[in-house]
Design a protein around this motif. Structure first.
Motif, PDB file in Angstrom:
ATOM      1  N   GLY A 298      -7.028  -9.101  -3.807  1.00  0.00           N
ATOM      2  CA  GLY A 298      -7.408 -10.447  -3.410  1.00  0.00           C
ATOM      3  C   GLY A 298      -6.171 -11.320  -3.304  1.00  0.00           C
ATOM      4  N   TYR A 299      -6.232 -12.312  -2.449  1.00  0.00           N
ATOM      5  CA  TYR A 299      -5.071 -13.176  -2.262  1.00  0.00           C
ATOM      6  C   TYR A 299      -5.497 -14.528  -1.717  1.00  0.00           C
ATOM      7  N   VAL A 300      -4.620 -15.494  -1.906  1.00  0.00           N
ATOM      8  CA  VAL A 300      -4.744 -16.815  -1.297  1.00  0.00           C
ATOM      9  C   VAL A 300      -3.349 -17.196  -0.839  1.00  0.00           C
ATOM     10  N   ILE A 301      -3.209 -17.499   0.436  1.00  0.00           N
ATOM     11  CA  ILE A 301      -1.929 -17.947   0.978  1.00  0.00           C
ATOM     12  C   ILE A 301      -2.057 -19.430   1.297  1.00  0.00           C
ATOM     13  N   MET A 302      -1.238 -20.223   0.646  1.00  0.00           N
ATOM     14  CA  MET A 302      -1.176 -21.660   0.902  1.00  0.00           C
ATOM     15  C   MET A 302       0.106 -21.940   1.696  1.00  0.00           C
ATOM     16  N   PRO A 303       0.258 -23.140   2.248  1.00  0.00           N
ATOM     17  CA  PRO A 303       1.491 -23.442   2.988  1.00  0.00           C
ATOM     18  C   PRO A 303       2.758 -23.364   2.136  1.00  0.00           C
ATOM     19  N   ASN A 304       2.618 -23.505   0.804  1.00  0.00           N
ATOM     20  CA  ASN A 304       3.806 -23.544  -0.044  1.00  0.00           C
ATOM     21  C   ASN A 304       3.751 -22.609  -1.256  1.00  0.00           C
ATOM     22  N   HIS A 305       2.725 -21.805  -1.376  1.00  0.00           N
ATOM     23  CA  HIS A 305       2.674 -20.825  -2.455  1.00  0.00           C
ATOM     24  C   HIS A 305       1.655 -19.737  -2.150  1.00  0.00           C
ATOM     25  N   LEU A 306       1.700 -18.706  -2.989  1.00  0.00           N
ATOM     26  CA  LEU A 306       0.899 -17.513  -2.757  1.00  0.00           C
ATOM     27  C   LEU A 306       0.351 -17.015  -4.086  1.00  0.00           C
ATOM     28  N   HIS A 307      -0.906 -16.603  -4.097  1.00  0.00           N
ATOM     29  CA  HIS A 307      -1.529 -15.932  -5.241  1.00  0.00           C
ATOM     30  C   HIS A 307      -1.990 -14.559  -4.766  1.00  0.00           C
ATOM     31  N   VAL A 308      -1.705 -13.533  -5.559  1.00  0.00           N
ATOM     32  CA  VAL A 308      -2.125 -12.171  -5.207  1.00  0.00           C
ATOM     33  C   VAL A 308      -2.603 -11.464  -6.475  1.00  0.00           C
ATOM     34  N   LEU A 309      -3.737 -10.802  -6.369  1.00  0.00           N
ATOM     35  CA  LEU A 309      -4.227  -9.950  -7.436  1.00  0.00           C
ATOM     36  C   LEU A 309      -4.042  -8.510  -6.959  1.00  0.00           C
ATOM     37  N   VAL A 310      -3.219  -7.760  -7.676  1.00  0.00           N
ATOM     38  CA  VAL A 310      -2.927  -6.386  -7.262  1.00  0.00           C
ATOM     39  C   VAL A 310      -3.291  -5.415  -8.379  1.00  0.00           C
ATOM     40  N   TYR A 311      -3.529  -4.189  -7.964  1.00  0.00           N
ATOM     41  CA  TYR A 311      -3.764  -3.075  -8.890  1.00  0.00           C
ATOM     42  C   TYR A 311      -2.724  -2.023  -8.538  1.00  0.00           C
ATOM     43  N   THR A 312      -1.938  -1.608  -9.521  1.00  0.00           N
ATOM     44  CA  THR A 312      -0.858  -0.669  -9.222  1.00  0.00           C
ATOM     45  C   THR A 312      -1.164   0.738  -9.715  1.00  0.00           C
ATOM     46  N   LEU A 313      -0.847   1.678  -8.862  1.00  0.00           N
ATOM     47  CA  LEU A 313      -0.935   3.095  -9.200  1.00  0.00           C
ATOM     48  C   LEU A 313       0.440   3.751  -9.158  1.00  0.00           C
ATOM     49  N   ASN A 314       1.475   2.956  -8.900  1.00  0.00           N
ATOM     50  CA  ASN A 314       2.825   3.473  -8.747  1.00  0.00           C
ATOM     51  C   ASN A 314       3.418   3.787 -10.114  1.00  0.00           C
ATOM     52  N   LYS A 315       3.823   5.037 -10.288  1.00  0.00           N
ATOM     53  CA  LYS A 315       4.414   5.452 -11.554  1.00  0.00           C
ATOM     54  C   LYS A 315       5.931   5.542 -11.473  1.00  0.00           C
ATOM     55  N   GLU A 316       6.486   5.386 -10.269  1.00  0.00           N
ATOM     56  CA  GLU A 316       7.924   5.549 -10.085  1.00  0.00           C
ATOM     57  C   GLU A 316       8.675   4.222 -10.095  1.00  0.00           C
ATOM     58  N   LYS A 317       8.124   3.202  -9.440  1.00  0.00           N
ATOM     59  CA  LYS A 317       8.777   1.895  -9.388  1.00  0.00           C
ATOM     60  C   LYS A 317       7.942   0.898 -10.171  1.00  0.00           C
ATOM     61  N   THR A 318       8.614   0.016 -10.903  1.00  0.00           N
ATOM     62  CA  THR A 318       7.894  -0.993 -11.665  1.00  0.00           C
ATOM     63  C   THR A 318       7.415  -2.101 -10.736  1.00  0.00           C
TER      64      THR A 318
ATOM     65  N   LEU B  30       0.828  -1.218   0.000  1.00  0.00           N
ATOM     66  CA  LEU B  30       0.000   0.000   0.000  1.00  0.00           C
ATOM     67  C   LEU B  30       0.858   1.262   0.000  1.00  0.00           C
ATOM     68  N   LYS B  31       2.006   1.221   0.689  1.00  0.00           N
ATOM     69  CA  LYS B  31       2.901   2.379   0.715  1.00  0.00           C
ATOM     70  C   LYS B  31       3.483   2.668  -0.660  1.00  0.00           C
ATOM     71  N   TYR B  32       3.528   1.646  -1.513  1.00  0.00           N
ATOM     72  CA  TYR B  32       4.006   1.803  -2.886  1.00  0.00           C
ATOM     73  C   TYR B  32       2.857   2.001  -3.873  1.00  0.00           C
ATOM     74  N   ASN B  33       1.676   2.312  -3.361  1.00  0.00           N
ATOM     75  CA  ASN B  33       0.477   2.500  -4.197  1.00  0.00           C
ATOM     76  C   ASN B  33       0.130   1.271  -5.015  1.00  0.00           C
ATOM     77  N   VAL B  34       0.306   0.102  -4.389  1.00  0.00           N
ATOM     78  CA  VAL B  34      -0.096  -1.165  -4.994  1.00  0.00           C
ATOM     79  C   VAL B  34      -1.196  -1.724  -4.101  1.00  0.00           C
ATOM     80  N   CYS B  35      -2.394  -1.822  -4.651  1.00  0.00           N
ATOM     81  CA  CYS B  35      -3.551  -2.259  -3.876  1.00  0.00           C
ATOM     82  C   CYS B  35      -3.734  -3.768  -4.012  1.00  0.00           C
TER      83      CYS B  35
END
Length: 111
Positions: free
Chosen positions: A52-72, A44-49
Motif C-alpha cells: 500500500g502507498y500514498v504519494i503526496m506532492p511533498n512526501h511518500l508513505h509505503v507499506l512493504v513486506y520484504t522477502l529479501n534475505k540478501e539485502k537489508t 519487486l525485483k528485490y522481493n519487496v512487495c
C-alpha cells in the motif's frame, strides 16, 4: 529511513515515510510520479512487495513486506531514494529552478 540502523528482518512489514526538502512539493514540481511507480516495480525485483502507498506532492508513505534475505531493507530503500533525489535535481536544473537548487545545496553545506 535511517542508514545508521541496520534492519535485517526478512518476512516482515515495514512502514516507510520520506519527505521532500523542507516539505517542498518536489514530486509535483518535477513530475516524479511515474518514476516513483517505476521504483515500486524495482522493489519487486528485490522481493519487496508494495502492500500500500500514498504519494503526496511533498512526501511518500509505503507499506512493504520484504522477502529479501540478501539485502537489508535500509539498503534497498536508500538506493531508491538516491535514484529519486538525483532525478529531482536533474529535473529542477532542466526546468530552471536554480533558486530551489541553491537552497538545497546551501542546506547540504550547512549540515
Amino acid at each position: 529511513m535511517t542508514v545508521k540502523r541496520k534492519y535485517e528482518n526478512c518476512e516482515t512489514f515495514y512502514y516507510i515515510t520520506f519527505t521532500c526538502f523542507r516539505w517542498n512539493d518536489l514530486f509535483r514540481i518535477t513530475s516524479l510520479y511515474e518514476d516513483i511507480y517505476r521504483w515500486f516495480e524495482i522493489l519487486l525485483k528485490y522481493n519487496v512487495c508494495n502492500c500500500g502507498y500514498v504519494i503526496m506532492p511533498n512526501h511518500l508513505h509505503v507499506l512493504v513486506y520484504t522477502l529479501n534475505k540478501e539485502k537489508t531493507i535500509d539498503k534497498i530503500i536508500g538506493n531508491g531514494k538516491r535514484f529519486m533525489a538525483y532525478e529531482i535535481v536533474k529535473r529542477l536544473g532542466e526546468s530552471g529552478r536554480k533558486e530551489l537548487l541553491g537552497q538545497m545545496s546551501r542546506a547540504v553545506l550547512l549540515s
